[in-house]
Design an enzyme around this catalytic site. Structure first.
Site, PDB file in Angstrom:
ATOM      1  N   LYS A  59       0.835  -1.221   0.000  1.00  0.00           N
ATOM      2  CA  LYS A  59       0.000   0.000   0.000  1.00  0.00           C
ATOM      3  C   LYS A  59       0.861   1.259   0.000  1.00  0.00           C
ATOM      4  N   ALA A 189      -3.587 -13.046 -12.699  1.00  0.00           N
ATOM      5  CA  ALA A 189      -4.323 -11.768 -12.650  1.00  0.00           C
ATOM      6  C   ALA A 189      -5.174 -11.702 -11.392  1.00  0.00           C
ATOM      7  N   VAL A 191      -5.148 -10.673  -6.965  1.00  0.00           N
ATOM      8  CA  VAL A 191      -5.029  -9.448  -6.184  1.00  0.00           C
ATOM      9  C   VAL A 191      -3.599  -8.886  -6.223  1.00  0.00           C
ATOM     10  N   SER A 277       2.421 -14.425  -9.229  1.00  0.00           N
ATOM     11  CA  SER A 277       1.415 -14.196  -8.164  1.00  0.00           C
ATOM     12  C   SER A 277       0.238 -15.117  -8.465  1.00  0.00           C
ATOM     13  N   GLY A 279      -1.284 -17.230  -6.166  1.00  0.00           N
ATOM     14  CA  GLY A 279      -1.899 -17.701  -4.934  1.00  0.00           C
ATOM     15  C   GLY A 279      -0.855 -18.019  -3.875  1.00  0.00           C
ATOM     16  N   ARG A 280      -1.354 -18.364  -2.684  1.00  0.00           N
ATOM     17  CA  ARG A 280      -0.454 -18.633  -1.564  1.00  0.00           C
ATOM     18  C   ARG A 280      -0.801 -19.979  -0.936  1.00  0.00           C
ATOM     19  N   HIS A 452     -23.154  15.627   2.642  1.00  0.00           N
ATOM     20  CA  HIS A 452     -23.030  16.118   1.267  1.00  0.00           C
ATOM     21  C   HIS A 452     -21.941  17.179   1.207  1.00  0.00           C
TER      22      HIS A 452
HETATM   23  P1  FAD Z   1       1.381 -14.294   8.329  1.00  0.00           P
HETATM   24  O1  FAD Z   1       1.190 -12.838   8.198  1.00  0.00           O
HETATM   25  O2  FAD Z   1       1.920 -15.033   7.161  1.00  0.00           O
HETATM   26  O3  FAD Z   1       2.293 -14.528   9.598  1.00  0.00           O
HETATM   27  C1  FAD Z   1       2.749 -15.769   9.986  1.00  0.00           C
HETATM   28  C2  FAD Z   1       4.018 -15.590  10.801  1.00  0.00           C
HETATM   29  O4  FAD Z   1       4.367 -16.830  11.390  1.00  0.00           O
HETATM   30  C3  FAD Z   1       5.230 -15.170   9.951  1.00  0.00           C
HETATM   31  O5  FAD Z   1       5.837 -14.045  10.534  1.00  0.00           O
HETATM   32  C4  FAD Z   1       6.154 -16.386   9.994  1.00  0.00           C
HETATM   33  O6  FAD Z   1       7.527 -16.021   9.976  1.00  0.00           O
HETATM   34  C5  FAD Z   1       5.765 -17.010  11.320  1.00  0.00           C
HETATM   35  N1  FAD Z   1       5.993 -18.465  11.396  1.00  0.00           N
HETATM   36  C6  FAD Z   1       5.665 -19.401  10.489  1.00  0.00           C
HETATM   37  N2  FAD Z   1       5.948 -20.626  10.973  1.00  0.00           N
HETATM   38  C7  FAD Z   1       6.488 -20.436  12.200  1.00  0.00           C
HETATM   39  C8  FAD Z   1       6.962 -21.326  13.197  1.00  0.00           C
HETATM   40  N3  FAD Z   1       6.898 -22.655  13.061  1.00  0.00           N
HETATM   41  N4  FAD Z   1       7.468 -20.785  14.337  1.00  0.00           N
HETATM   42  C9  FAD Z   1       7.514 -19.432  14.531  1.00  0.00           C
HETATM   43  N5  FAD Z   1       7.042 -18.556  13.620  1.00  0.00           N
HETATM   44  C10 FAD Z   1       6.527 -19.062  12.474  1.00  0.00           C
HETATM   45  N6  FAD Z   1      -4.463  -8.902   3.306  1.00  0.00           N
HETATM   46  C11 FAD Z   1      -5.332  -7.905   3.541  1.00  0.00           C
HETATM   47  O7  FAD Z   1      -6.274  -8.087   4.326  1.00  0.00           O
HETATM   48  N7  FAD Z   1      -5.192  -6.675   2.948  1.00  0.00           N
HETATM   49  C12 FAD Z   1      -4.193  -6.418   2.077  1.00  0.00           C
HETATM   50  O8  FAD Z   1      -4.093  -5.306   1.560  1.00  0.00           O
HETATM   51  C13 FAD Z   1      -3.257  -7.443   1.800  1.00  0.00           C
HETATM   52  N8  FAD Z   1      -2.242  -7.220   0.963  1.00  0.00           N
HETATM   53  C14 FAD Z   1      -1.336  -8.213   0.725  1.00  0.00           C
HETATM   54  C15 FAD Z   1      -0.316  -7.973  -0.171  1.00  0.00           C
HETATM   55  C16 FAD Z   1       0.608  -8.964  -0.449  1.00  0.00           C
HETATM   56  C17 FAD Z   1       1.724  -8.682  -1.423  1.00  0.00           C
HETATM   57  C18 FAD Z   1       0.511 -10.229   0.204  1.00  0.00           C
HETATM   58  C19 FAD Z   1       1.524 -11.315  -0.049  1.00  0.00           C
HETATM   59  C20 FAD Z   1      -0.510 -10.480   1.097  1.00  0.00           C
HETATM   60  C21 FAD Z   1      -1.454  -9.476   1.355  1.00  0.00           C
HETATM   61  N9  FAD Z   1      -2.516  -9.690   2.233  1.00  0.00           N
HETATM   62  C22 FAD Z   1      -3.431  -8.696   2.449  1.00  0.00           C
HETATM   63  C23 FAD Z   1      -2.703 -10.968   2.937  1.00  0.00           C
HETATM   64  C24 FAD Z   1      -2.190 -10.869   4.389  1.00  0.00           C
HETATM   65  O9  FAD Z   1      -0.841 -10.480   4.381  1.00  0.00           O
HETATM   66  C25 FAD Z   1      -2.356 -12.199   5.098  1.00  0.00           C
HETATM   67  O10 FAD Z   1      -3.700 -12.628   4.999  1.00  0.00           O
HETATM   68  C26 FAD Z   1      -1.988 -12.083   6.560  1.00  0.00           C
HETATM   69  O11 FAD Z   1      -0.655 -11.661   6.726  1.00  0.00           O
HETATM   70  C27 FAD Z   1      -2.187 -13.428   7.256  1.00  0.00           C
HETATM   71  O12 FAD Z   1      -1.837 -13.307   8.606  1.00  0.00           O
HETATM   72  P2  FAD Z   1      -1.340 -14.572   9.433  1.00  0.00           P
HETATM   73  O13 FAD Z   1      -1.047 -14.082  10.796  1.00  0.00           O
HETATM   74  O14 FAD Z   1      -2.276 -15.692   9.263  1.00  0.00           O
HETATM   75  O15 FAD Z   1       0.012 -15.050   8.721  1.00  0.00           O
HETATM   76  P1  NAI Z   2      -5.006 -14.783  -6.078  1.00  0.00           P
HETATM   77  O1  NAI Z   2      -5.637 -16.052  -5.674  1.00  0.00           O
HETATM   78  O2  NAI Z   2      -5.663 -13.515  -5.769  1.00  0.00           O
HETATM   79  O3  NAI Z   2      -4.770 -14.792  -7.648  1.00  0.00           O
HETATM   80  C1  NAI Z   2      -4.007 -15.768  -8.278  1.00  0.00           C
HETATM   81  C2  NAI Z   2      -4.326 -15.752  -9.753  1.00  0.00           C
HETATM   82  O4  NAI Z   2      -3.378 -16.555 -10.418  1.00  0.00           O
HETATM   83  C3  NAI Z   2      -5.708 -16.326 -10.069  1.00  0.00           C
HETATM   84  O5  NAI Z   2      -6.386 -15.483 -10.951  1.00  0.00           O
HETATM   85  C4  NAI Z   2      -5.382 -17.682 -10.676  1.00  0.00           C
HETATM   86  O6  NAI Z   2      -6.346 -18.117 -11.600  1.00  0.00           O
HETATM   87  C5  NAI Z   2      -4.058 -17.384 -11.345  1.00  0.00           C
HETATM   88  N1  NAI Z   2      -3.220 -18.563 -11.587  1.00  0.00           N
HETATM   89  C6  NAI Z   2      -3.091 -19.663 -10.805  1.00  0.00           C
HETATM   90  N2  NAI Z   2      -2.208 -20.526 -11.370  1.00  0.00           N
HETATM   91  C7  NAI Z   2      -1.768 -19.945 -12.513  1.00  0.00           C
HETATM   92  C8  NAI Z   2      -0.841 -20.326 -13.514  1.00  0.00           C
HETATM   93  N3  NAI Z   2      -0.211 -21.496 -13.456  1.00  0.00           N
HETATM   94  N4  NAI Z   2      -0.640 -19.488 -14.546  1.00  0.00           N
HETATM   95  C9  NAI Z   2      -1.279 -18.295 -14.624  1.00  0.00           C
HETATM   96  N5  NAI Z   2      -2.186 -17.879 -13.698  1.00  0.00           N
HETATM   97  C10 NAI Z   2      -2.410 -18.690 -12.651  1.00  0.00           C
HETATM   98  O7  NAI Z   2      -3.520 -14.863  -5.478  1.00  0.00           O
HETATM   99  P2  NAI Z   2      -2.396 -13.759  -5.317  1.00  0.00           P
HETATM  100  O8  NAI Z   2      -2.627 -12.610  -6.207  1.00  0.00           O
HETATM  101  O9  NAI Z   2      -1.116 -14.512  -5.398  1.00  0.00           O
HETATM  102  O10 NAI Z   2      -2.612 -13.290  -3.834  1.00  0.00           O
HETATM  103  C11 NAI Z   2      -2.619 -14.257  -2.788  1.00  0.00           C
HETATM  104  C12 NAI Z   2      -3.569 -13.885  -1.716  1.00  0.00           C
HETATM  105  O11 NAI Z   2      -3.033 -12.835  -0.935  1.00  0.00           O
HETATM  106  C13 NAI Z   2      -4.910 -13.333  -2.202  1.00  0.00           C
HETATM  107  O12 NAI Z   2      -5.796 -14.345  -2.553  1.00  0.00           O
HETATM  108  C14 NAI Z   2      -5.376 -12.599  -0.996  1.00  0.00           C
HETATM  109  O13 NAI Z   2      -5.941 -13.517  -0.097  1.00  0.00           O
HETATM  110  C15 NAI Z   2      -4.088 -12.045  -0.432  1.00  0.00           C
HETATM  111  N6  NAI Z   2      -3.919 -10.649  -0.863  1.00  0.00           N
HETATM  112  C16 NAI Z   2      -4.860  -9.740  -0.485  1.00  0.00           C
HETATM  113  C17 NAI Z   2      -4.773  -8.436  -0.888  1.00  0.00           C
HETATM  114  C18 NAI Z   2      -5.836  -7.493  -0.505  1.00  0.00           C
HETATM  115  O14 NAI Z   2      -6.616  -7.811   0.376  1.00  0.00           O
HETATM  116  N7  NAI Z   2      -5.893  -6.310  -1.105  1.00  0.00           N
HETATM  117  C19 NAI Z   2      -3.650  -7.957  -1.695  1.00  0.00           C
HETATM  118  C20 NAI Z   2      -2.742  -9.010  -2.083  1.00  0.00           C
HETATM  119  C21 NAI Z   2      -2.882 -10.297  -1.643  1.00  0.00           C
END
Ligand code: FAD
Ligand code: NAI
Length: 473
Positions: A59, A189, A191, A277, A279-280, A452
Site C-alpha cells: 500500500k 491476474a 489481487v 502471483s 496464490g499462496r 453532502h
Molecule cells: P502471516 O502474516 O503469514 O504470519 C505468519 C508468521 O508466522 C510469519 O511471521 C512467519 O515467519 C511465522 N511463522 C511461520 N511458521 C512459524 C513457526 N513454526 N514458528 C515461529 N514462527 C513461524 N491482506 C489484507 O487483508 N489486505 C491487504 O491489503 C493485503 N495485501 C497483501 C499484499 C501482499 C503482497 C501479500 C503477499 C498479502 C497481502 N494480504 C493482504 C494478505 C495478508 O498479508 C495475510 O492474509 C496475513 O498476513 C495473514 O496473517 P497470518 O497471521 O495468518 O500469517
Molecule cells: P489470487 O488467488 O488472488 O490470484 C491468483 C491468480 O493466479 C488467479 O487469478 C489464478 O487463476 C491465477 N493462476 C493460478 N495458477 C496460474 C498459472 N499457473 N498461470 C497463470 N495464472 C495462474 O492470489 P495472489 O494474487 O497470489 O494473492 C494471494 C492472496 O493474498 C490473495 O488471494 C489474498 O488472499 C491475499 N492478498 C490480499 C490483498 C488485498 O486484500 N488487497 C492484496 C494481495 C494479496
C-alpha cells in the site's frame, strides 16, 4: 523450563493480535516468531507477511505510484503544471521500509505494554506433558496449556518458473525492485498481480498479465469484474487469459517466458522482470504437526471448526494457515475470537461479513454475496446500481469511474451484498459491512442521512435505487 497459559506460534496479524488479546484477558502469554525477514539488528520482526512483505509495503508503494501518476497525467486537467517530474525508486523503497520498521517495532512496543513474552525462534510441537503442550522454540523447550498456531502462508511457486527474487519474483522480490522495469510480465491476474502491476505500470512499465483462467476476477461480482477489466485495459495493462506457462529462460538481466495461449499456440514473451502471483499456500513447515497428529487437509490447511478449534485439545489455529480468505483482517478477527474462547467467552467471527478490497485505482471492494452466487442459491433479489459519475464529490476529485451496486433480498429487503468499484471503495465498504453485520435492509441505508458532498452519497443512492427511487440518477 518456561511455562505459559497461551503460546502463539507466529507473530503475523493472526498471531500478534491473538497474543495481545490473550494477555489482556490475564493469561500468561508468549508469542514465538521465526521470520526470515532481514532486520538490521538481527531481531525477529513481528507483523508477518502483512507488515513485512504484504499489505503495508504494497500500500505504501501504491500510494507513491498513484501520486506520481496523478502528477504525470491528472494534474494538468486541474491547471497544475508540473515540470521535471521524476521517480526516485530507491527513495520510494526507503520510505516504504521506514513505514514497515515503524510498524513492526510498534508491535514489539504493544507486546511490552501488554506483557506478552516474545520468544525468538521457530516453534515446533514436541508432544504432551500432562495437560500442557511441549513446544520447542529455537533451542529452548517451553510448556503451554493452550497453543494457537498462526503460521500464515507463503507464495505458491510454479515448478517450471523458479523464483530467484531477482528476475523472477514472488511478492517478496516484487516489493524490492530498485528500478522501473521496462517490460514487466505478471503471471496471475489476482489481487497481487493487479496491485503490484498497478505500482509498476504507473511508474512506466509496460505490464502484461498472463492468467490461466478464461475469466477475470472470478470471485468478484461479474459487473465489477467487467468494469475493472475495461478500466485497467484503458490504463495500459495487457491481459491474456487461458494461458499455460511452459517455462522461462533467465538470461542476463531479463527472461524469456514460454507459454501456450488460449488457442494452445506456443508463444514467447520477453520480460525485464517477472512477478509470479498465483496464490499462496498455508505454512506448516517444521511445525511438527504430524508428530502430534495435528490434522492438515489436502490443501495444506490445518483443519479447524467455525471457532478455530483443531482436532487436538487446547490447540487452535487462525489466519492464512486455516480455511477461508487469506486476509489480514480475517486473521485478526480469528485471533481475538480464539483468545476470548480460551477465556470461556463467546468470541465469534461472522464469516459472511468479511470485506474484500483490491487497492487498484479505482479501488474495488465488496462484502456479501454476488449476483451469480444468489442465482445459484435460487434467492430472489433486487439490485440498486449508481455510477460515481452522478456524484458531485467524485467529479470534483476527478474520479468519476465506477459504481456502487447494492443487492437486497426481494422478500425481506435485507442487504445481501454490496459491490463497489470506485475511488475510496476501501473506506466506503465499511458502511456496507456494518449493514450486513446488523442485518440491515436497503431501506435502512436509504433513510440514513449521508453528508453532502461525499462519495458515501453513492451508497445512499444505490440503496434508494433498490426501491427504484434514486434521487440523483
Ligand atoms: P502471516 O502474516 O503469514 O504470519 C505468519 C508468521 O508466522 C510469519 O511471521 C512467519 O515467519 C511465522 N511463522 C511461520 N511458521 C512459524 C513457526 N513454526 N514458528 C515461529 N514462527 C513461524 N491482506 C489484507 O487483508 N489486505 C491487504 O491489503 C493485503 N495485501 C497483501 C499484499 C501482499 C503482497 C501479500 C503477499 C498479502 C497481502 N494480504 C493482504 C494478505 C495478508 O498479508 C495475510 O492474509 C496475513 O498476513 C495473514 O496473517 P497470518 O497471521 O495468518 O500469517
Ligand atoms: P489470487 O488467488 O488472488 O490470484 C491468483 C491468480 O493466479 C488467479 O487469478 C489464478 O487463476 C491465477 N493462476 C493460478 N495458477 C496460474 C498459472 N499457473 N498461470 C497463470 N495464472 C495462474 O492470489 P495472489 O494474487 O497470489 O494473492 C494471494 C492472496 O493474498 C490473495 O488471494 C489474498 O488472499 C491475499 N492478498 C490480499 C490483498 C488485498 O486484500 N488487497 C492484496 C494481495 C494479496
Amino acid at each position: 523450563m518456561q511455562s505459559f497459559d497461551v503460546l502463539v506460534i507466529g507473530g503475523g496479524p493472526g498471531g500478534y493480535v491473538a497474543a495481545i488479546r490473550a494477555a489482556q484477558l490475564d493469561f500468561k502469554t508468549a508469542c514465538c516468531e521465526s521470520n526470515p525477514y532481514a532486520d538490521p539488528k538481527g531481531e525477529p520482526r513481528l507483523g508477518g507477511t502483512c507488515l513485512n512483505v504484504g499489505c503495508i509495503p504494497s500500500k505504501a508503494l501504491l500510494h507513491t505510484s498513484h501520486l506520481y501518476e496523478e502528477a504525470a497525467h491528472a494534474f494538468a486537467d486541474q491547471g497544475i503544471r508540473v515540470q521535471g517530474l521524476a521517480i526516485d525508486v530507491p527513495a520510494m523503497m526507503q520510505r516504504k521500509a521506514g513505514i514497515v520498521t515503524q510498524l513492526t517495532q510498534g508491535i514489539k512496543g504493544l507486546f511490552r505494554k501488554n506483557k506478552v513474552t516474545l520468544l525468538p525462534g521457530h516453534g515446533q510441537f514436541l508432544g504432551r506433558e500432562g495437560e500442557s503442550w511441549q513446544v520447542r522454540v529455537g533451542e529452548e523447550t517451553v510448556l503451554a496449556k493452550h497453543v494457537i498456531v498462526a503460521t500464515g502462508s507463503k507464495a505458491r511457486h510454479l515448478p517450471n518458473l523458479p523464483v530467484d527474487n531477482r528476475i523472477v519474483c514472488d511478492n517478496v522480490g516484487a516489493l524490492e525492485l530498485q528500478a522501473v522495469p521496462k517490460r514487466l510480465v505478471i503471471v496471475g491476474a489476482g489481487v497481487i498481480g493487479l496491485e503490484m502491476g498497478s505500482v509498476w505500470r504507473r511508474l512506466g512499465s509496460e505490464v502484461t498479465i498472463l492468467e490461466a483462467l478464461p475469466d477475470f476476477l472470478a470471485a468478484a461480482d461479474a459487473d465489477v469484474a467487467k468494469e475493472a477489466l475495461s478500466l485497467f485495459t484503458k490504463q495500459g495493462f495487457k491481459f491474456q487469459f487461458g494461458v499455460t506457462i511452459e517455462g522461462a529462460e533467465v538470461k542476463g538481466d531479463g527472461a524469456i517466458l514460454r507459454y501456450r495461449d488460449q488457442e494452445g499456440k506456443e508463444q514467447t514473451l520477453k520480460a525485464d522482470r517477472v512477478i509470479v502471483s498465483v496464490g499462496r499456500v498455508p505454512n506448516t513447515d517444521g511445525l511438527g504437526a504430524e508428530g502430534v497428529g495435528l490434522q492438515v487437509n489436502e490443501r495444506g490447511q490445518i483443519v479447524v471448526d467455525d471457532h478455530c478449534c483443531t482436532n487436538l485439545p487446547n490447540v487452535w489455529a487462525v489466519g492464512d494457515v486455516v480455511r477461508g480468505p487469506m486476509l489480514a483482517h480475517k486473521a485478526m478477527e480469528e485471533g481475538v475470537m480464539v483468545a476470548e474462547r480460551i477465556a470461556g467467552q463467546a468470541g465469534h467471527v461472522n464469516y459472511d461479513a468479511i470485506p474484500w478490497v483490491i487497492y487498484t485505482a479505482p479501488e474495488i471492494a465488496w462484502v456479501g454475496k454476488t449476483e451469480a452466487q444468489l442465482k445459484a442459491e435460487g434467492v430472489e433479489y433486487r439490485v440498486g446500481k449508481i455510477p460515481f459519475l452522478a456524484n458531485g464529490r467524485a467529479l470534483g476529485m476527478g474520479a468519476p469511474q465506477g459504481f456502487v451496486k447494492m443487492i437486497a433480498c426481494a422478500k425481506t429487503d435485507r442487504i445481501l451484498g454490496v459491490h463497489i468499484i470506485g475511488a475510496n471503495a476501501s473506506e466506503l465498504i465499511a458502511e456496507a459491512v456494518v449493514a450486513l453485520e446488523f442485518g440491515a435492509a436497503s431501506e435502512d441505508i436509504a433513510r440514513i442521512c449521508h453528508a453532502h458532498p461525499t462519495l458515501s452519497e453513492v451508497m445512499h443512492e444505490a440503496a434508494l435505487a433498490v426501491d427504484r427511487r434514486a434521487l440523483h440518477f
